[in-house]
Design an enzyme around this catalytic site. Sequence first.
Site, PDB file in Angstrom:
ATOM      1  N   ARG A  70      -8.345  -0.495  16.652  1.00  0.00           N
ATOM      2  CA  ARG A  70      -9.277  -0.083  14.857  1.00  0.00           C
ATOM      3  C   ARG A  70      -9.573  -1.275  14.717  1.00  0.00           C
ATOM      4  O   ARG A  70     -10.753  -1.737  15.539  1.00  0.00           O
ATOM      5  CB  ARG A  70      -7.551   0.092  14.284  1.00  0.00           C
ATOM      6  N   LYS A  77       0.625  -1.206  -0.130  1.00  0.00           N
ATOM      7  CA  LYS A  77       0.143   0.006   0.221  1.00  0.00           C
ATOM      8  C   LYS A  77       0.503   1.461   0.142  1.00  0.00           C
ATOM      9  O   LYS A  77       0.890   2.206  -0.533  1.00  0.00           O
ATOM     10  CB  LYS A  77      -0.755  -0.370   1.006  1.00  0.00           C
TER      11      LYS A  77
HETATM   12  C1  LIG Z   1      -0.796  -1.645   6.789  1.00  0.00           C
HETATM   13  C2  LIG Z   1      -0.488  -3.061   7.181  1.00  0.00           C
HETATM   14  C3  LIG Z   1      -0.420  -3.487   6.992  1.00  0.00           C
HETATM   15  C4  LIG Z   1       1.245  -3.471   7.147  1.00  0.00           C
HETATM   16  O1  LIG Z   1       1.839  -2.510   8.269  1.00  0.00           O
HETATM   17  P1  LIG Z   1       3.430  -2.124   8.170  1.00  0.00           P
HETATM   18  O2  LIG Z   1       3.857  -1.638   9.414  1.00  0.00           O
HETATM   19  O3  LIG Z   1       3.641  -1.470   6.907  1.00  0.00           O
HETATM   20  O4  LIG Z   1       4.099  -3.636   8.123  1.00  0.00           O
HETATM   21  C5  LIG Z   1      -0.353  -4.999   7.499  1.00  0.00           C
HETATM   22  N1  LIG Z   1      -2.196  -5.525   8.284  1.00  0.00           N
HETATM   23  C6  LIG Z   1      -2.884  -4.586   7.364  1.00  0.00           C
HETATM   24  C7  LIG Z   1      -3.988  -4.799   8.602  1.00  0.00           C
HETATM   25  C8  LIG Z   1      -2.370  -3.144   7.217  1.00  0.00           C
HETATM   26  O5  LIG Z   1      -3.327  -1.936   7.212  1.00  0.00           O
END
Ligand SMILES: *Cc1c(COP(=O)(O)O)cnc(C)c1O
Length: 385
Positions: free
Chosen positions: A131, A36
Amino acid sequence: MTAPRLEIDLQKIQHNAAPLVERLGDRQISVTGVTKAMLGAPELAYVLLQAGVSGLADSRIENIETMRQAAVCAPITLIRSPMLSQSERVVLNADVSFNTELDVIRSLSVAAQQQNRTHGVVLMVELGDLREGIMPDDVECIVRKVLRYPNITLQGIGANLACRSGVSPDNNNMEQLSAIANSIEATFDITLEIVSGGNSANLNWALADHHLDRVDNLRLGESILLGCEPLHRQPIAGLYTDAITLIAEVIESKIKPTKPWGQIAQTAFGDAPQSSTSSSANNLRRSQTILAIGHQDTDPAGLRLPTGMTFLGASSDHLIVENALATVRPGSEISMKPNYSALLRAMTSPFVQKVWQPVETVVHKYVSRPTTSPVRIDFQAHPGL
Ligand SMILES: *Cc1c(COP(=O)(O)O)cnc(C)c1O
């Protein structure tokens, strides 16, 4: 070259992903590569897959569609609960989605029946970060209903920590996740393929010397891209922390007073103005440089500047730094290291060019682990100067 621009060294990103995949693989944990922060760039998807991730994931369906249009055919998971209005697109492009709401799963089931597909669901459990997630006491009731929806398979459960409230993964919350997985399997006589423990913030826990119980997957984005773990933002041994740099061009460099003058009200972003007593007592002059980059391109406070430069302020299109380097002139290029927030915004800004530095043609698995290389602190004079 155009500025501002992000220079993205794909070789270093691959070098970062490979040892994480290997170290976690030794502990029976698969790695899902999260795209992302790079808007689902197929360039990134390709190097993550080369490094051995078991699948890809993104929080936005648009990014997943970008990868599918580029013929990325690996399993892709939507890691944000789907919008009801996007159910069809989710079923069409993502193999699995993370879910917390029955209304959404029902709608995915309808779309999956229409498309004659099966869609995988991972139920997210709330473990304290507040969250997304189903409250632990409600999980059993929701599983019972999900198992009845046609064309939906319950792939597993997951949790996300350290995002909203900074709650760290530890033995307590991870044992709770494992216990929930065991209890679902025992109650419904099913097997959960995935128990996804979390994001990059789980690395310390997952690599520490203790029993991991049921946790068998992590979703990693930031640690691969920036080479650091997000709980304390410490570099991870053996990973590059300079795979991505943001370069901006100088448009003004002058000696100016340290204190503003005139009637002082709010700034462009509604911040309180600098109080005249907080800056230096006597109104000294300093070398002040402006870079053509601002809030519309990045998170200015999330940039590590070259040695000799300190952040003074930013507006939509201007980044103002104090500059001890007398030679900086208009046209000079300044290399900076973005943190996660600065990277995310720079990737998303149409004003920032993305320069992909490709993986060398010989795709070699890392042989010796790279030592953490120093931050690129130099600035390069414009060739014309
Ligand atoms: C963004 C996200 C991740 C990845 O997080 P990082 O800290 O970039 O490794 C994993 N799981 C969910 C649900 C996320 O929204």
